[in-house]
Write an enzyme that holds these catalytic residues in place. Structure first.
Site, PDB file in Angstrom:
ATOM      1  N   ASP A  17       0.814  -1.231   0.000  1.00 55.33           N
ATOM      2  CA  ASP A  17       0.000   0.000   0.000  1.00 55.33           C
ATOM      3  C   ASP A  17       0.837   1.266   0.000  1.00 55.33           C
ATOM      4  OD1 ASP A  17       0.941  -0.028   2.563  1.00 55.33           O
ATOM      5  OD2 ASP A  17      -1.019   0.010   3.531  1.00 55.33           O
ATOM      6  N   ASN A  84     -21.127   3.985  17.903  1.00 54.38           N
ATOM      7  CA  ASN A  84     -20.708   4.480  19.221  1.00 54.38           C
ATOM      8  C   ASN A  84     -19.192   4.739  19.253  1.00 54.38           C
ATOM      9  OD1 ASN A  84     -20.796   5.114  22.005  1.00 54.38           O
ATOM     10  ND2 ASN A  84     -22.467   3.653  22.305  1.00 54.38           N
ATOM     11  N   ASP A  92      -9.202  -1.200   3.866  1.00 54.09           N
ATOM     12  CA  ASP A  92      -8.479  -1.414   2.592  1.00 54.09           C
ATOM     13  C   ASP A  92      -9.407  -2.125   1.615  1.00 54.09           C
ATOM     14  OD1 ASP A  92      -5.202  -1.126   3.326  1.00 54.09           O
ATOM     15  OD2 ASP A  92      -6.592  -1.479   4.975  1.00 54.09           O
ATOM     16  N   HIS A 114      -2.802 -10.435   6.749  1.00 54.13           N
ATOM     17  CA  HIS A 114      -1.413 -10.616   6.345  1.00 54.13           C
ATOM     18  C   HIS A 114      -1.160 -12.117   6.229  1.00 54.13           C
ATOM     19  CE1 HIS A 114      -0.123  -6.438   7.041  1.00 54.13           C
ATOM     20  NE2 HIS A 114      -1.016  -6.454   8.021  1.00 54.13           N
ATOM     21  N   ALA A 157     -22.027  -8.804  22.767  1.00 54.71           N
ATOM     22  CA  ALA A 157     -20.809  -8.093  23.164  1.00 54.71           C
ATOM     23  C   ALA A 157     -19.606  -9.036  23.213  1.00 54.71           C
ATOM     24  CB  ALA A 157     -21.036  -7.468  24.544  1.00 54.71           C
ATOM     25  N   THR A 162     -15.961 -14.712  12.755  1.00 48.29           N
ATOM     26  CA  THR A 162     -15.005 -15.243  11.768  1.00 48.29           C
ATOM     27  C   THR A 162     -15.703 -15.838  10.556  1.00 48.29           C
ATOM     28  OG1 THR A 162     -14.955 -17.340  12.960  1.00 48.29           O
ATOM     29  CG2 THR A 162     -13.245 -15.742  13.521  1.00 48.29           C
ATOM     30  N   ARG A 177     -21.060 -17.737  17.184  1.00 49.51           N
ATOM     31  CA  ARG A 177     -21.964 -18.762  16.647  1.00 49.51           C
ATOM     32  C   ARG A 177     -23.410 -18.360  16.951  1.00 49.51           C
ATOM     33  NH1 ARG A 177     -18.261 -22.156  14.905  1.00 49.51           N
ATOM     34  NH2 ARG A 177     -16.702 -23.065  16.297  1.00 49.51           N
ATOM     35  N   ARG A 180     -29.523 -18.382  18.741  1.00 57.94           N
ATOM     36  CA  ARG A 180     -30.936 -18.675  18.495  1.00 57.94           C
ATOM     37  C   ARG A 180     -31.458 -17.776  17.380  1.00 57.94           C
ATOM     38  NH1 ARG A 180     -34.347 -14.905  20.588  1.00 57.94           N
ATOM     39  NH2 ARG A 180     -33.528 -13.366  22.048  1.00 57.94           N
TER      40      ARG A 180
HETATM   41  C1  LIG Z   1     -25.193   1.486  20.615  1.00 62.19           C
HETATM   42  C2  LIG Z   1     -24.970   0.390  21.597  1.00 62.19           C
HETATM   43  O1  LIG Z   1     -25.146  -0.716  21.240  1.00 62.19           O
HETATM   44  S1  LIG Z   1     -24.400   0.744  23.149  1.00 62.19           S
HETATM   45  C3  LIG Z   1     -24.810  -0.694  24.121  1.00 62.19           C
HETATM   46  C4  LIG Z   1     -23.812  -1.824  23.986  1.00 62.19           C
HETATM   47  N1  LIG Z   1     -24.441  -2.987  24.610  1.00 62.19           N
HETATM   48  C5  LIG Z   1     -24.004  -4.214  24.398  1.00 62.19           C
HETATM   49  O2  LIG Z   1     -22.986  -4.427  23.743  1.00 62.19           O
HETATM   50  C6  LIG Z   1     -24.832  -5.319  24.971  1.00 62.19           C
HETATM   51  C7  LIG Z   1     -24.939  -6.492  23.984  1.00 62.19           C
HETATM   52  N2  LIG Z   1     -25.842  -7.511  24.529  1.00 62.19           N
HETATM   53  C8  LIG Z   1     -25.497  -8.799  24.664  1.00 62.19           C
HETATM   54  O3  LIG Z   1     -24.367  -9.232  24.350  1.00 62.19           O
HETATM   55  C9  LIG Z   1     -26.588  -9.685  25.230  1.00 62.19           C
HETATM   56  O4  LIG Z   1     -25.977 -10.633  26.101  1.00 62.19           O
HETATM   57  C10 LIG Z   1     -27.454 -10.412  24.141  1.00 62.19           C
HETATM   58  C11 LIG Z   1     -28.210  -9.360  23.338  1.00 62.19           C
HETATM   59  C12 LIG Z   1     -26.573 -11.234  23.203  1.00 62.19           C
HETATM   60  C13 LIG Z   1     -28.424 -11.299  24.907  1.00 62.19           C
HETATM   61  O5  LIG Z   1     -29.209 -12.063  24.021  1.00 62.19           O
HETATM   62  P1  LIG Z   1     -30.276 -13.119  24.615  1.00 62.19           P
HETATM   63  O6  LIG Z   1     -30.822 -13.910  23.497  1.00 62.19           O
HETATM   64  O7  LIG Z   1     -31.219 -12.360  25.483  1.00 62.19           O
HETATM   65  O8  LIG Z   1     -29.322 -14.080  25.456  1.00 62.19           O
HETATM   66  P2  LIG Z   1     -29.380 -14.485  27.018  1.00 62.19           P
HETATM   67  O9  LIG Z   1     -29.047 -13.290  27.860  1.00 62.19           O
HETATM   68  O10 LIG Z   1     -30.682 -15.205  27.252  1.00 62.19           O
HETATM   69  O11 LIG Z   1     -28.177 -15.509  27.131  1.00 62.19           O
HETATM   70  C14 LIG Z   1     -28.244 -16.799  26.548  1.00 62.19           C
HETATM   71  C15 LIG Z   1     -26.887 -17.460  26.746  1.00 62.19           C
HETATM   72  O12 LIG Z   1     -25.902 -16.788  25.947  1.00 62.19           O
HETATM   73  C16 LIG Z   1     -24.842 -16.295  26.765  1.00 62.19           C
HETATM   74  N3  LIG Z   1     -24.457 -14.983  26.253  1.00 62.19           N
HETATM   75  C17 LIG Z   1     -25.227 -13.861  26.175  1.00 62.19           C
HETATM   76  N4  LIG Z   1     -24.524 -12.845  25.649  1.00 62.19           N
HETATM   77  C18 LIG Z   1     -23.303 -13.342  25.379  1.00 62.19           C
HETATM   78  C19 LIG Z   1     -22.143 -12.751  24.817  1.00 62.19           C
HETATM   79  N5  LIG Z   1     -22.122 -11.473  24.446  1.00 62.19           N
HETATM   80  N6  LIG Z   1     -21.057 -13.532  24.652  1.00 62.19           N
HETATM   81  C20 LIG Z   1     -21.081 -14.833  25.039  1.00 62.19           C
HETATM   82  N7  LIG Z   1     -22.162 -15.441  25.575  1.00 62.19           N
HETATM   83  C21 LIG Z   1     -23.251 -14.700  25.747  1.00 62.19           C
HETATM   84  C22 LIG Z   1     -25.442 -16.188  28.157  1.00 62.19           C
HETATM   85  O13 LIG Z   1     -24.446 -16.251  29.144  1.00 62.19           O
HETATM   86  C23 LIG Z   1     -26.357 -17.367  28.173  1.00 62.19           C
HETATM   87  O14 LIG Z   1     -25.613 -18.547  28.363  1.00 62.19           O
HETATM   88  P3  LIG Z   1     -25.886 -19.450  29.687  1.00 62.19           P
HETATM   89  O15 LIG Z   1     -27.320 -19.866  29.569  1.00 62.19           O
HETATM   90  O16 LIG Z   1     -24.891 -20.560  29.536  1.00 62.19           O
HETATM   91  O17 LIG Z   1     -25.645 -18.547  30.825  1.00 62.19           O
END
Ligand SMILES: CC(=O)SCCNC(=O)CCNC(=O)[C@H](O)C(C)(C)COP(=O)(O)OP(=O)(O)OC[C@H]1O[C@@H](n2cnc3c(N)ncnc32)[C@H](O)[C@@H]1OP(=O)(O)O
Length: 208
Positions: A17, A84, A92, A114, A157, A162, A177, A180
């Site tokens: 590049d 945010n 690229d 890379h 979060a 991947t 992964r 649901r």
């Molecule tokens: C502009 C803006 O966005 S600012 C705000 C930023 N906010 C965020 O980043 C929050 C993002 N929210 C999340 O990650 C939430 O956990 C969501 C939306 C994925 C939850 O989704 P739901 O379908 O309600 O999942 P639920 O809370 O029922 O969890 C189901 C399973 O997934 C797991 N799980 C949920 N979120 C995550 C995650 N981010 N990473 C890994 N596992 C997760 C839970 O621990 C649970 O597993 P368990 O039963 O073994 O404990």
């Protein structure tokens, strides 16, 4: 070599590049990035002008500074998208983001790889990233080269995406992964037993 470097980037071939005006393009982009990140919060006009200049086309998105990118002009963002703070888009390769997408803080999108071979590390190759309309990308997500995320999908979060993720799903984890599919309950409740229909704020906004 018959092809230009820009053609090689678009075709996913090895590239460097530091030729063909690419360093100049990146320097101009850095200048716009600095201006954008230094804007006063009240300067709405400056923000709108700079957003259009960064992406090289009219763009109706809300982006919180600091925001980082390589070129900017390789990114397309649909109307109503919100990005945010502290997001970093390595563009690229092309990044295409749909309408009304919400990004949590500190999301990384990388289109560049890379070679694993250390002796060839100076080279790069790019694959485009596409995010459909109405997705929600949670805080601290990393999206790897070549990934497509289908419309309406939520990426939890901290996920590292991947592979492609289908539309209308909730996907989480490292590697990301599908947890649901989005279902009827999601349409009516935001947490167990708490419905949109019964919520005063939703009712008030509907009435306006
Ligand atoms: C502009 C803006 O966005 S600012 C705000 C930023 N906010 C965020 O980043 C929050 C993002 N929210 C999340 O990650 C939430 O956990 C969501 C939306 C994925 C939850 O989704 P739901 O379908 O309600 O999942 P639920 O809370 O029922 O969890 C189901 C399973 O997934 C797991 N799980 C949920 N979120 C995550 C995650 N981010 N990473 C890994 N596992 C997760 C839970 O621990 C649970 O597993 P368990 O039963 O073994 O404990």
């Amino acid at each position: 070599m018959q092809e230009t470097m820009r053609q090689r980037i678009a075709e996913g071939k090895l590239f460097t590049d530091y030729c063909e005006g690419l360093p100049e393009d990146r320097r101009a982009a850095k200048r716009r990035m600095k201006w954008f990140n230094d804007l006063e919060p009240e300067d709405k006009d400056g923000r709108a002008t700079l957003i259009n200049a960064i992406f090289g086309r009219p763009t109706n998105a809300w982006i919180e500074p600091p925001f980082y990118f390589c070129y900017g002009r390789n990114i397309t963002i649909g109307d109503g998208t919100y990005i945010n703070v502290n997001c970093s888009f390595i563009d690229d390769g092309r990044i295409t983001i749909g309408k009304r997408v919400m990004f949590g803080p500190s999301v990384n999108i990388a289109t560049v790889s890379h070679p694993i071979n250390p002796a060839m590390r100076e080279y790069m190759f790019a694959d485009p990233v596409t995010i459909g309309d109405d997705c929600w990308i949670g805080a601290n997500v990393t999206i790897c080269p070549g990934v497509t995320i289908g419309e309406g999908t939520t990426i939890g979060a901290g996920s590292v995406v991947t592979h492609d993720i289908p539309a209308h799903t909730v996907a989480v984890g490292v590697p990301c992964r599908v947890l649901r599919e989005i279902n009827e309950t999601d349409m009516t409740e935001y947490r167990p037993g708490m419905t949109f229909a019964d919520d005063e704020l939703v009712q008030e906004n509907k009435a306006v």
